[in-house]
Design an enzyme around this catalytic site. Structure first.
Site, PDB file in Angstrom:
ATOM      1  N   HIS A   1      24.165  -2.508 -12.736  1.00 47.24           N
ATOM      2  CA  HIS A   1      24.346  -1.097 -12.385  1.00 47.24           C
ATOM      3  C   HIS A   1      23.917  -0.226 -13.558  1.00 47.24           C
ATOM      4  O   HIS A   1      24.280  -0.530 -14.690  1.00 47.24           O
ATOM      5  CB  HIS A   1      25.822  -0.838 -12.076  1.00 47.24           C
ATOM      6  CG  HIS A   1      26.123   0.603 -11.807  1.00 47.24           C
ATOM      7  ND1 HIS A   1      25.782   1.214 -10.622  1.00 47.24           N
ATOM      8  CD2 HIS A   1      26.703   1.562 -12.573  1.00 47.24           C
ATOM      9  CE1 HIS A   1      26.158   2.473 -10.657  1.00 47.24           C
ATOM     10  NE2 HIS A   1      26.711   2.725 -11.839  1.00 47.24           N
TER      11      HIS A   1
ATOM     12  N   ILE B   1      -4.337   0.162   3.298  1.00 49.75           N
ATOM     13  CA  ILE B   1      -5.377   0.741   2.445  1.00 49.75           C
ATOM     14  C   ILE B   1      -5.507   2.240   2.708  1.00 49.75           C
ATOM     15  O   ILE B   1      -5.533   3.050   1.775  1.00 49.75           O
ATOM     16  CB  ILE B   1      -6.723  -0.010   2.635  1.00 49.75           C
ATOM     17  CG1 ILE B   1      -6.583  -1.439   2.091  1.00 49.75           C
ATOM     18  CG2 ILE B   1      -7.875   0.719   1.942  1.00 49.75           C
ATOM     19  CD1 ILE B   1      -7.793  -2.329   2.306  1.00 49.75           C
TER      20      ILE B   1
HETATM   21  C1  LIG Z   1      -8.679  -1.314  -1.463  1.00 46.81           C
HETATM   22  C2  LIG Z   1      -7.945  -2.637  -1.409  1.00 46.81           C
HETATM   23  C3  LIG Z   1      -6.672  -2.738  -1.934  1.00 46.81           C
HETATM   24  C4  LIG Z   1      -6.003  -3.947  -1.902  1.00 46.81           C
HETATM   25  N1  LIG Z   1      -4.751  -4.003  -2.448  1.00 46.81           N
HETATM   26  C5  LIG Z   1      -4.084  -5.177  -2.429  1.00 46.81           C
HETATM   27  C6  LIG Z   1      -2.800  -5.280  -3.039  1.00 46.81           C
HETATM   28  O1  LIG Z   1      -2.283  -4.323  -3.613  1.00 46.81           O
HETATM   29  N2  LIG Z   1      -2.167  -6.466  -3.001  1.00 46.81           N
HETATM   30  C7  LIG Z   1      -2.713  -7.559  -2.376  1.00 46.81           C
HETATM   31  O2  LIG Z   1      -2.091  -8.611  -2.361  1.00 46.81           O
HETATM   32  N3  LIG Z   1      -3.938  -7.495  -1.798  1.00 46.81           N
HETATM   33  C8  LIG Z   1      -4.621  -6.334  -1.815  1.00 46.81           C
HETATM   34  N4  LIG Z   1      -5.877  -6.277  -1.268  1.00 46.81           N
HETATM   35  C9  LIG Z   1      -6.411  -7.491  -0.606  1.00 46.81           C
HETATM   36  C10 LIG Z   1      -6.978  -8.491  -1.608  1.00 46.81           C
HETATM   37  O3  LIG Z   1      -7.953  -7.851  -2.392  1.00 46.81           O
HETATM   38  C11 LIG Z   1      -7.559  -9.689  -0.884  1.00 46.81           C
HETATM   39  O4  LIG Z   1      -6.596 -10.239  -0.027  1.00 46.81           O
HETATM   40  C12 LIG Z   1      -8.031 -10.768  -1.829  1.00 46.81           C
HETATM   41  O5  LIG Z   1      -8.987 -10.275  -2.723  1.00 46.81           O
HETATM   42  C13 LIG Z   1      -8.629 -11.928  -1.038  1.00 46.81           C
HETATM   43  O6  LIG Z   1      -9.056 -12.924  -1.893  1.00 46.81           O
HETATM   44  P1  LIG Z   1     -10.224 -13.915  -1.464  1.00 46.81           P
HETATM   45  O7  LIG Z   1     -10.330 -14.914  -2.566  1.00 46.81           O
HETATM   46  O8  LIG Z   1     -10.033 -14.413  -0.095  1.00 46.81           O
HETATM   47  O9  LIG Z   1     -11.537 -13.026  -1.384  1.00 46.81           O
HETATM   48  P2  LIG Z   1     -12.242 -12.011  -2.372  1.00 46.81           P
HETATM   49  O10 LIG Z   1     -11.307 -11.482  -3.378  1.00 46.81           O
HETATM   50  O11 LIG Z   1     -12.967 -11.068  -1.503  1.00 46.81           O
HETATM   51  O12 LIG Z   1     -13.254 -12.922  -3.173  1.00 46.81           O
HETATM   52  C14 LIG Z   1     -14.333 -13.547  -2.591  1.00 46.81           C
HETATM   53  C15 LIG Z   1     -15.358 -13.780  -3.672  1.00 46.81           C
HETATM   54  O13 LIG Z   1     -16.386 -14.593  -3.138  1.00 46.81           O
HETATM   55  C16 LIG Z   1     -17.631 -14.115  -3.596  1.00 46.81           C
HETATM   56  N5  LIG Z   1     -18.620 -14.560  -2.621  1.00 46.81           N
HETATM   57  C17 LIG Z   1     -18.721 -14.221  -1.318  1.00 46.81           C
HETATM   58  N6  LIG Z   1     -19.723 -14.894  -0.742  1.00 46.81           N
HETATM   59  C18 LIG Z   1     -20.252 -15.673  -1.687  1.00 46.81           C
HETATM   60  C19 LIG Z   1     -21.312 -16.613  -1.705  1.00 46.81           C
HETATM   61  N7  LIG Z   1     -22.020 -16.872  -0.619  1.00 46.81           N
HETATM   62  N8  LIG Z   1     -21.586 -17.242  -2.862  1.00 46.81           N
HETATM   63  C20 LIG Z   1     -20.886 -16.980  -4.001  1.00 46.81           C
HETATM   64  N9  LIG Z   1     -19.877 -16.105  -4.035  1.00 46.81           N
HETATM   65  C21 LIG Z   1     -19.571 -15.467  -2.891  1.00 46.81           C
HETATM   66  C22 LIG Z   1     -17.464 -12.620  -3.660  1.00 46.81           C
HETATM   67  O14 LIG Z   1     -18.396 -12.052  -4.569  1.00 46.81           O
HETATM   68  C23 LIG Z   1     -16.025 -12.484  -4.153  1.00 46.81           C
HETATM   69  O15 LIG Z   1     -15.951 -12.432  -5.557  1.00 46.81           O
HETATM   70  C24 LIG Z   1      -6.595  -5.092  -1.311  1.00 46.81           C
HETATM   71  C25 LIG Z   1      -7.886  -5.011  -0.786  1.00 46.81           C
HETATM   72  C26 LIG Z   1      -8.558  -3.799  -0.840  1.00 46.81           C
HETATM   73  C27 LIG Z   1      -9.955  -3.715  -0.298  1.00 46.81           C
END
Ligand SMILES: Cc1cc2nc3c(=O)[nH]c(=O)nc-3n(C[C@H](O)[C@H](O)[C@H](O)COP(=O)(O)OP(=O)(O)OC[C@H]3O[C@@H](n4cnc5c(N)ncnc54)[C@H](O)[C@@H]3O)c2cc1C
Length: 461
Positions: A438, A182
């Site tokens: 290529h 990041i």
């Molecule tokens: C700046 C940045 C750049 C990135 N670039 C990349 C990239 O290029 N490629 C890549 O593969 N990954 C990238 N990532 C990582 C990627 O965003 C995460 O790995 C991915 O979003 C994880 O998915 P997740 O479902 O675990 O969690 P999240 O995407 O964080 O989703 C969790 C969801 O749960 C919801 N939530 C949380 N608690 C509660 C609750 N109690 N009740 C209801 N809802 C809730 C949140 O609102 C959120 O919408 C990046 C991350 C960042 C910060």
């Protein structure tokens, strides 16, 4: 408190990010009834605050560099400025279209969405907005947040990626704490936008999780771009005032800038959600599961960034699909973590899959490993793009390729072939026999395998 849902869902998913929504979509596709509980916006970090907005900024940054460098190609262009409102409008329109598409998909699969923050109140029940939503299976996918360091408050000029993605101006200078994916991506964007950038990284290298050869080449190219960095040194404190931020390092150095971006990693969002009360084991906040992503409690599974390992969206998608299929009784193959591709989308890009040389030596023994570096200098398309870099292959001697590591413009687009090679345990001879088009950069992968198979074409023996 009311139970308005009547009978139990087959699956209740808590969190609609990459992991959660993939589980919901796949579960519904398999004919299961699914509730998806999301407190903010479906799509989660990746769509709204992560992958997509950063890649939009990086694309705008590439255009800025192209405008600046047109003369190199005989094209008379000039960079006259960056209009952040315009950049943000473009970025937000990309997010908006994808968000709309995702909402439509969720609706069309007849997933019941609950808008609100939920809490696990029993092993089969999530409470949201005073309602109890019960499921025969529960999938936790509450994701992650930008961490800070003890005593380092995120406020004012001290920001995380969340605020950095919403800046409506281009700062003159920025200090970035953390040279991982990041931090490096923001360094790249800001440098292209004309910002004076300095990275502070406590480990000895930038992108420190990559093969050391890639990290070193990355540092050389960042240095050439005029991105400053301090390696192997810790941050000790920051003050801020009207003139900017003033950062001190443990080695006594100080640096000043308009902003400090804190990019020191992401912590799991698992606090106060009832997980531990229901008997789930947490380790530093991460949910511990077995390889089938089961928590060992009731029928509760976990996916995405809350599960220790690579915090990547495509890992979350894969885990979500895996758990939905597991619940449906399809007995899917466990996901091999080292087979997941990793890309840093900066200029230059870094892309890798499988084991680094150091890791391969640790796993298989130093004598059992052979490596090869193929320089993009010998690749026609890379020369056309005026990019530098190389492909490093790691193989078991007389055995399959176990790691593909690449650096250079657009190599992220090459990792698809790299992941097939590593995950299908291809031998160099298998790949060498395949004809690559290529002139493509992809051809460099073919050439690298030709060389590893002992018959290099555009490289020296
Ligand atoms: C700046 C940045 C750049 C990135 N670039 C990349 C990239 O290029 N490629 C890549 O593969 N990954 C990238 N990532 C990582 C990627 O965003 C995460 O790995 C991915 O979003 C994880 O998915 P997740 O479902 O675990 O969690 P999240 O995407 O964080 O989703 C969790 C969801 O749960 C919801 N939530 C949380 N608690 C509660 C609750 N109690 N009740 C209801 N809802 C809730 C949140 O609102 C959120 O919408 C990046 C991350 C960042 C910060």
């Amino acid at each position: 408190m009311s139970d308005t849902t009547g009978s139990a869902f087959d699956i209740v998913v808590l969190g609609g990010g990459s992991g959660g929504y993939a589980a919901a979509l796949r579960g519904a596709q398999l004919g299961l009834s699914v509730a998806l509980i999301e407190g903010d916006k479906v799509g989660g970090t990746c769509l709204h605050n992560g992958c997509i907005p950063t890649k939009a900024l990086l694309h705008a940054a590439e255009l800025a560099d192209n405008a600046r460098d047109g003369a190199h190609f005989g094209v008379q262009t000039q960079l006259t400025g960056i209009d952040m409102n315009g950049v943000n409008a473009y970025k937000d329109s990309v997010i908006g279209r994808l968000y709309k598409g995702l909402q439509g998909l969720i609706k069309s699969r007849q997933i019941t969405v609950f808008e609100g923050y939920g809490k696990l109140v029993a092993q089969d029940t999530v409470e949201v907005n005073g309602e109890r939503v019960t499921g025969r299976n529960v999938i936790l996918g509450t994701g992650s947040y930008a961490r800070s360091l003890p005593g380092l408050e995120i406020a004012g000029r001290v920001i995380t990626s969340d605020q950095a993605l919403k800046l409506d101006y281009v700062p003159k200078s920025a200090i970035i704490l953390g040279g991982g994916v990041i931090g490096s991506e923001f360094a790249s964007v800001w440098k292209s936008f004309g910002v004076d950038v300095t990275i502070i990284e406590a480990l000895p290298h930038l992108v420190p999780n990559e093969d050391e050869a890639l990290s070193k080449a990355f540092e050389r190219q960042f240095r050439k771009r005029g991105i400053n960095f301090n390696l192997g040194v810790r941050f000790s404190g920051v003050t801020q005032d009207d003139s900017g931020v003033h950062v001190s390092l443990e080695d006594g150095k100080t640096c000043d800038a308009d902003l400090l971006l804190v990019a020191v990693g992401r912590g799991p969002r698992t606090a106060d959600l009832g997980y531990e009360q229901q008997g789930i084991t947490l380790d530093r906040g991460f949910v511990i599961t077995n390889e089938r992503l089961h928590t060992g409690v009731g029928n509760i599974y976990a996916v995405g960034d809350i599960v220790p390992g690579l915090q990547l969206a495509h890992r979350g998608f894969a885990q979500g699909i895996f758990v939905a299929e597991e619940i449906a009784g399809l007995n899917p193959q466990p996901i091999v973590e080292s087979g997941i591709p990793r890309v840093t989308y900066s200029d230059p890009e870094v892309a890798s899959v499988g084991l680094t040389e150091a890791k391969a030596k640790e796993v298989h023994g130093a004598d059992a490993i052979e490596t090869l570096e193929y320089n993009l200098g010998g690749n026609g398309k890379s020369q056309i793009l005026a990019t530098q870099g190389f492909i490093k292959l790691v193989r078991q001697k007389d055995g399959p390729v176990v790691g593909v590591h690449m650096i250079g413009a657009r190599v992220g687009e090459l990792i698809g072939e790299g992941q097939l090679i590593v995950n299908w345990e291809a031998y160099p001879e298998d790949v060498a026999a395949l004809v690559h088009a290529h002139p493509t950069q992809n051809e460099a992968l073919g050439e690298a395998h030709l060389a590893l198979a002992g018959k290099p074409l555009h490289a020296h023996n």
